[in-house]
Design an enzyme around this catalytic site. Structure first.
Site, PDB file in Angstrom:
ATOM      1  N   HIS A  30     -25.072 -24.753  23.192  1.00 17.39           N
ATOM      2  CA  HIS A  30     -25.757 -24.677  21.886  1.00 17.39           C
ATOM      3  C   HIS A  30     -26.489 -25.971  21.549  1.00 17.39           C
ATOM      4  O   HIS A  30     -27.487 -25.949  20.831  1.00 17.39           O
ATOM      5  CB  HIS A  30     -24.744 -24.395  20.765  1.00 17.39           C
ATOM      6  CG  HIS A  30     -24.059 -23.067  20.929  1.00 17.39           C
ATOM      7  ND1 HIS A  30     -22.847 -22.781  20.350  1.00 17.39           N
ATOM      8  CD2 HIS A  30     -24.414 -21.949  21.607  1.00 17.39           C
ATOM      9  CE1 HIS A  30     -22.478 -21.552  20.657  1.00 17.39           C
ATOM     10  NE2 HIS A  30     -23.411 -21.030  21.426  1.00 17.39           N
ATOM     11  N   CYS A  48     -15.765 -19.400  24.296  1.00 11.28           N
ATOM     12  CA  CYS A  48     -17.185 -19.251  24.664  1.00 11.28           C
ATOM     13  C   CYS A  48     -17.857 -20.576  24.988  1.00 11.28           C
ATOM     14  O   CYS A  48     -19.057 -20.616  25.266  1.00 11.28           O
ATOM     15  CB  CYS A  48     -17.947 -18.562  23.533  1.00 11.28           C
ATOM     16  SG  CYS A  48     -17.460 -16.850  23.317  1.00 11.28           S
ATOM     17  N   PHE A  49     -17.144 -21.676  24.929  1.00  9.86           N
ATOM     18  CA  PHE A  49     -17.629 -22.977  25.406  1.00  9.86           C
ATOM     19  C   PHE A  49     -18.974 -23.387  24.808  1.00  9.86           C
ATOM     20  O   PHE A  49     -19.834 -23.933  25.513  1.00  9.86           O
ATOM     21  CB  PHE A  49     -17.694 -22.999  26.943  1.00  9.86           C
ATOM     22  CG  PHE A  49     -16.552 -22.282  27.597  1.00  9.86           C
ATOM     23  CD1 PHE A  49     -15.255 -22.743  27.429  1.00  9.86           C
ATOM     24  CD2 PHE A  49     -16.764 -21.128  28.337  1.00  9.86           C
ATOM     25  CE1 PHE A  49     -14.189 -22.075  27.989  1.00  9.86           C
ATOM     26  CE2 PHE A  49     -15.693 -20.450  28.898  1.00  9.86           C
ATOM     27  CZ  PHE A  49     -14.407 -20.920  28.734  1.00  9.86           C
ATOM     28  N   CYS A  50     -19.174 -23.085  23.532  1.00 14.52           N
ATOM     29  CA  CYS A  50     -20.434 -23.448  22.843  1.00 14.52           C
ATOM     30  C   CYS A  50     -21.646 -22.893  23.593  1.00 14.52           C
ATOM     31  O   CYS A  50     -22.691 -23.559  23.687  1.00 14.52           O
ATOM     32  CB  CYS A  50     -20.582 -24.960  22.678  1.00 14.52           C
ATOM     33  SG  CYS A  50     -19.320 -25.669  21.650  1.00 14.52           S
ATOM     34  N   ALA A  51     -21.484 -21.711  24.158  1.00 13.73           N
ATOM     35  CA  ALA A  51     -22.603 -21.078  24.859  1.00 13.73           C
ATOM     36  C   ALA A  51     -22.489 -19.569  24.640  1.00 13.73           C
ATOM     37  O   ALA A  51     -22.398 -18.788  25.592  1.00 13.73           O
ATOM     38  CB  ALA A  51     -22.562 -21.426  26.344  1.00 13.73           C
TER      39      ALA A  51
END
Ligand SMILES: Cc1ncc(COP(=O)(O)O)c(C=O)c1O
Length: 472
Positions: free
Chosen positions: A127, A373-376
């Protein structure tokens, strides 16, 4: 330098630390969350300790300690430029908090115009290399292949379609989800041929591969890159944006105040030159020194040695995981091609929530991974093949404060100090979890989605306390 795991481990602090498990035992912690943050190098700790006795104000102080601090801070800047093979005649290094801040700065400072108003990025970005662009430019996302690679045919098509309107291509050097490497120099060549510049988010790439900006005369050179010290074994709160000085010579700085000016009257301001113009306020001198010490250490070890050690761990993990019933790996699974990606492995255990599996790894096996979601978010939905309707339902639940069904993955990510034994321990833990061989009873928190064991919690005060209390 001897190329052995023991030798690498000896370069770090804290690797021998034991942590409490649910069954009352203690176990040496296994950190497989290096894509998030890494432990510090001993060399970083030593440089920081050696420096702290001299620490003082930088830039405008006249005493010896100030002069020394300024010298060290500027030396750190030169080391960062050298680490990414930047050209000090063309590039500048701007220190800031991290990659997120670096990209936000570039977004605010890049000279978009009415007919050069597009940023071409991709659907696999963190993100931090997506959201900053959305507020300053028309942001176009390059599509992905089914396996989650950047679709270069789509890149070419979008580059041709938007053509000279594209001001900047901004892509990650490596994915924090699948570990895929982007062909950054090839994309750079294509971007430059269309008249665009290129920014590479180096947060994941820099700790694991040689990241070279290249000569500005080379069509495949990079115009801007960002790095984060906490992913480079130097967790002291610094990052850097390295890029074309000329861009920061134009316009007003995005943040103004002390340090950014040459002259101020009540009516007028004359900005000073970059990089100082872009570093409003007193800088994080200790952070810059820590980052530089880590880069010196990585250079001494050799990025090729780093890459080959991590490729061995990745190949071992992929080979062993292929034999574990119930494990589904996302992205590339081929151990033979381990060297073509970073040691970041996203996976799921059949029938077990990613939140729960990650919690069990931590509470019962002393293994730190990450889940979610690992900032994605867009990338994870793509990898999981979640339909727009299903994604809509999850979004609705999440907005209503319920993350219990949030899609996601477990991510194991390796660093230079991880060992084959740690990889084995991880695989064996997954084997046990997947056949239900764990002891805790876990309860899920609706708001965060995370699981905690019922009736047990760690006593952090026994391990660390800021107020000297060791019992709570
Ligand atoms: C690819 C990538 N870009 C950007 C970031 C953001 O880095 P930072 O949190 O240091 O700003 C991360 C962090 O995980 C990342 O993996």
């Amino acid at each position: 330098m001897p190329n052995t795991t023991d030798h690498y481990r000896d370069l770090f602090i804290g690797l021998e630390i034991k942590v409490p498990l649910l069954d009352g035992a203690q176990r040496t912690y296994i950190n497989l969350d290096n894509a998030a943050s890494t432990p510090p190098f001993k060399a970083v700790q030593k440089s920081v300790n050696d420096f702290l006795i001299y620490y003082s104000s930088v830039h405008r102080g006249t005493g010896f300690k100030s002069l020394l601090s300024t010298h060290a801070y500027e030396q750190a800047r030169a080391i960062v430029l050298d680490f990414v093979s930047a050209d000090p005649e063309v590039h500048t290094c701007i220190f800031g908090k991290n990659t997120t801040e670096a990209i936000n700065k570039l977004a605010r400072r890049f000279p978009f115009s009415a007919n050069k108003d597009i940023v071409l990025t991709s659907g696999m970005e963190h993100h931090s290399n997506d959201l900053p662009w959305r507020s300053v430019a028309k942001t176009v996302h390059v599509g992905l292949t089914r396996e989650g690679y950047l679709d270069e045919a789509d890149f070419d098509a979008k580059l041709a379609h938007y053509s000279e309107r594209i001001a900047l291509v901004s892509v990650t050097g490596a994915s924090n989800v699948t570990g895929y490497l982007t062909s950054i120099h090839r994309l750079a060549e294509k971007a430059h041929a269309t008249g665009a510049m290129i920014m590479v988010d180096g947060a994941q790439l820099a700790p694991h591969r040689k990241l070279e900006m290249g000569s500005p005369d080379d069509p495949g050179h990079l115009d801007f890159v960002s790095i984060s010290a906490h992913k480079l074994y130097a967790p002291f709160g610094t990052g850097a944006l390295i890029g074309r000085r000329e861009i920061f010579e134009q316009g007003d700085p995005d943040m103004v105040g002390g340090g950014t000016v040459e002259i101020v009257t009540l009516d007028e301001v004359t900005w000073t030159d970059p990089p100082e113009r872009e570093e409003a306020g007193s800088p994080n001198t200790v952070g810059a020194i820590a980052l530089a010490a880590a880069l010196v250490e990585l250079k001494r070890i050799g990025m090729d040695n780093v890459a080959s050690h991590e490729a061995r761990l990745t190949a071992q993990a992929l080979s062993r995981l292929a034999g574990v019933k119930g494990v589904k790996i996302y992205g590339s699974k081929d151990p033979i091609r381990a060297a073509e990606r970073l040691g970041v492995i996203p996976l799921q255990l059949e029938g077990i929530s990613h939140f729960l599996a990650a919690a069990i790894l931590g509470y019962e096996f002393g293994i730190g991974v990450r889940s979610g979601c690992f900032c994605a978010h867009p990338y994870i939905l793509h990898l999981l093949n979640v339909s727009p309707e299903a994604a809509g339902i999850v979004r609705r639940d999440m907005l209503a404060g319920d993350k219990t069904h949030m899609p996601g993955l477990i991510r194991a990510s390796f660093g230079l100090y991880n060992t084959p034994e740690e990889v084995d321990a991880f695989v064996e833990a997954l084997e046990r979890i997947s056949r239900g061989d764990y002891r805790g009873v876990y309860q899920q928190d609706k708001a965060s989605g995370e699981y905690r064991p019922v009736g047990w919690e760690p006593h952090f005060g026994e391990y660390f306390s800021l107020i000297g209390e060791q019992t709570c």
